[in-house]
Write an enzyme that holds these catalytic residues in place. Structure first.
Site, PDB file in Angstrom:
ATOM      1  N   ASP A   1      95.962 -67.789  70.138  1.00 56.57           N
ATOM      2  CA  ASP A   1      95.303 -67.785  71.453  1.00 56.57           C
ATOM      3  C   ASP A   1      96.350 -67.794  72.574  1.00 56.57           C
ATOM      4  OD1 ASP A   1      92.730 -67.892  70.237  1.00 56.57           O
ATOM      5  OD2 ASP A   1      93.082 -70.012  69.832  1.00 56.57           O
TER       6      ASP A   1
ATOM      7  N   HIS B   1      89.549 -73.221  68.642  1.00 54.50           N
ATOM      8  CA  HIS B   1      89.823 -71.818  68.298  1.00 54.50           C
ATOM      9  C   HIS B   1      88.534 -71.086  67.950  1.00 54.50           C
ATOM     10  CE1 HIS B   1      91.944 -68.311  66.839  1.00 54.50           C
ATOM     11  NE2 HIS B   1      91.332 -68.412  65.671  1.00 54.50           N
TER      12      HIS B   1
HETATM   13  C1  LMR Z   1      91.396 -64.616  65.243  1.00 52.14           C
HETATM   14  O1  LMR Z   1      91.306 -65.278  66.277  1.00 52.14           O
HETATM   15  O2  LMR Z   1      91.767 -63.432  65.240  1.00 52.14           O
HETATM   16  C2  LMR Z   1      91.066 -65.260  63.927  1.00 52.14           C
HETATM   17  O3  LMR Z   1      90.500 -66.522  64.141  1.00 52.14           O
HETATM   18  C3  LMR Z   1      90.191 -64.425  63.052  1.00 52.14           C
HETATM   19  C4  LMR Z   1      88.787 -64.234  63.589  1.00 52.14           C
HETATM   20  O4  LMR Z   1      87.848 -64.314  62.795  1.00 52.14           O
HETATM   21  O5  LMR Z   1      88.619 -63.964  64.775  1.00 52.14           O
END
Ligand code: LMR
Length: 340
Positions: free
Chosen positions: A176, A203
């Site tokens: 991120d 996240h």
């Molecule tokens: C991401 O942020 O790319 C990972 O958490 C995979 C997803 O499923 O988005």
């Protein structure tokens, strides 16, 4: 003259450090590039590649391949007991580890949220976390297993139940930050290395909260654009899932981000304090788990830093983060409660 032998990439591959690292899921889409990046880290002495999924590439094959780069790192491959010669591979690859990077579990498909993966991925993470508790209880276990918002609390509480330090369990949210830095750099027209946006919260979806007001480059951008970049950072994982059209989620950028965190952890363990955002047990907000800047030192997590000053927009966003993250943490706590 031999000048080509000193090319940049060769200089970057140092090796010869003192730490053993295990990458679980090391033969997969995230795992393979992550292994490559960790094998190039000067603090790594030994890299153990573990994978259960031998259907694609056997971990031994990844190890044989990676064992040929110009690094001093010793690379070994491990899978589960195969054939007639059962061997306790998890003992072998986890014993003596300083860092276990877990890139295991199912990826999302278009239309799924990270939450949809909880049941199947929590059970996969539990197996590896239990083995780490047994064979390398002092190691930092960095989880790249979705949904991180729920899996990290579940695994950290299981660690606590077995008398271990829950701060050994670290959720990888570095991607991120990487994404926020890249989006700001593109908007400003500078190199991403001059941007350092802390991304706090968690996240997934609205819990991903870039704190643009704390980065000098980002403060050059007008508020309406920053709000659009906030949403773009939240949706970035889903954008990759959709672009891969049912064939997985982010692998290369995730490997890059996880290696950035892994290298910071090993730098800390080698005596150079290092700071990265990570999702850990925390008391910086009312929530028991939260992502904020974390200082890594010799024993792993040294200090979980405060979230710092927020502007008015970010204060409102934080309220939204807390409501959503609270329920996702609850899912993890409930899982741990029901297990021994
Ligand atoms: C991401 O942020 O790319 C990972 O958490 C995979 C997803 O499923 O988005």
């Amino acid at each position: 003259m031999g000048t080509s032998c000193s090319s940049g990439i060769r200089k970057a591959i140092m090796g010869g450090g003192s730490h053993k690292v295990c990458v679980c899921g090391g033969a997969g889409g995230i795992g393979q590039p992550l292994c490559l990046l960790m094998a190039m880290d000067p603090n790594v002495k030994e890299l153990a590649i573990f994978d259960l999924n031998v259907a694609m590439v056997p971990p031994d094959g990844v190890a044989a391949d990676l064992g040929h780069i110009e690094s001093k790192v010793k690379v070994t491959g491990h899978s589960l007991n195969v054939g007639n010669a059962p061997k306790d591979h998890l003992t072998e690859c986890l014993s003596g580890c300083s860092l276990v990077l877990v890139a295991a579990g199912m990826p999302r498909k278009p239309g799924m949220t990270r939450d949809h993966l909880f049941k199947v991925n929590a059970d996969i993470a539990k197996g590896i976390v239990e083995a780490s508790a047994k064979f390398c209880p002092q190691a930092v276990v960095a989880l790249i297993v979705n949904p991180i918002n729920s899996i990290v609390p579940a695994m950290a509480e299981l660690y606590k139940k077995s008398g271990l330090d829950p701060l050994k369990i670290v959720g990888v949210t570095t991607l991120d930050c990487v994404r926020a830095n890249k989006f700001v750099a593109d908007a400003v027209g500078c190199h991403p290395s001059s941007v350092e946006v802390p991304v706090i919260g968690g996240h997934s979806g609205v819990t991903i909260m870039p704190v643009f007001s704390q980065d000098p480059m980002a403060t050059k951008i007008k508020q309406s654009t920053l709000e659009a970049l906030d949403k773009k950072t939240q949706d970035a994982g889903t954008d990759v899932v959709n672009a891969k059209n049912g064939k997985g989620s982010a692998t290369l950028s995730m490997a890059y981000a996880a290696a950035r965190l892994g290298k910071a952890i090993l730098a800390g363990m080698s005596g150079t304090y290092s700071t990265e955002c990570a999702y850990v047990k925390s008391d910086v907000t009312e929530l028991p788990y939260f992502s904020s800047r974390v200082v890594f030192g010799r024993g792993g997590v040294k200090q979980v830093l405060d979230i710092g000053l927020l502007n008015e927009y970010e204060e409102t966003r934080l309220e939204e983060v807390i409501v959503q993250l609270k329920s996702e943490i609850q899912t993890g706590l409930k899982y741990a409660e029901q297990r021994t």
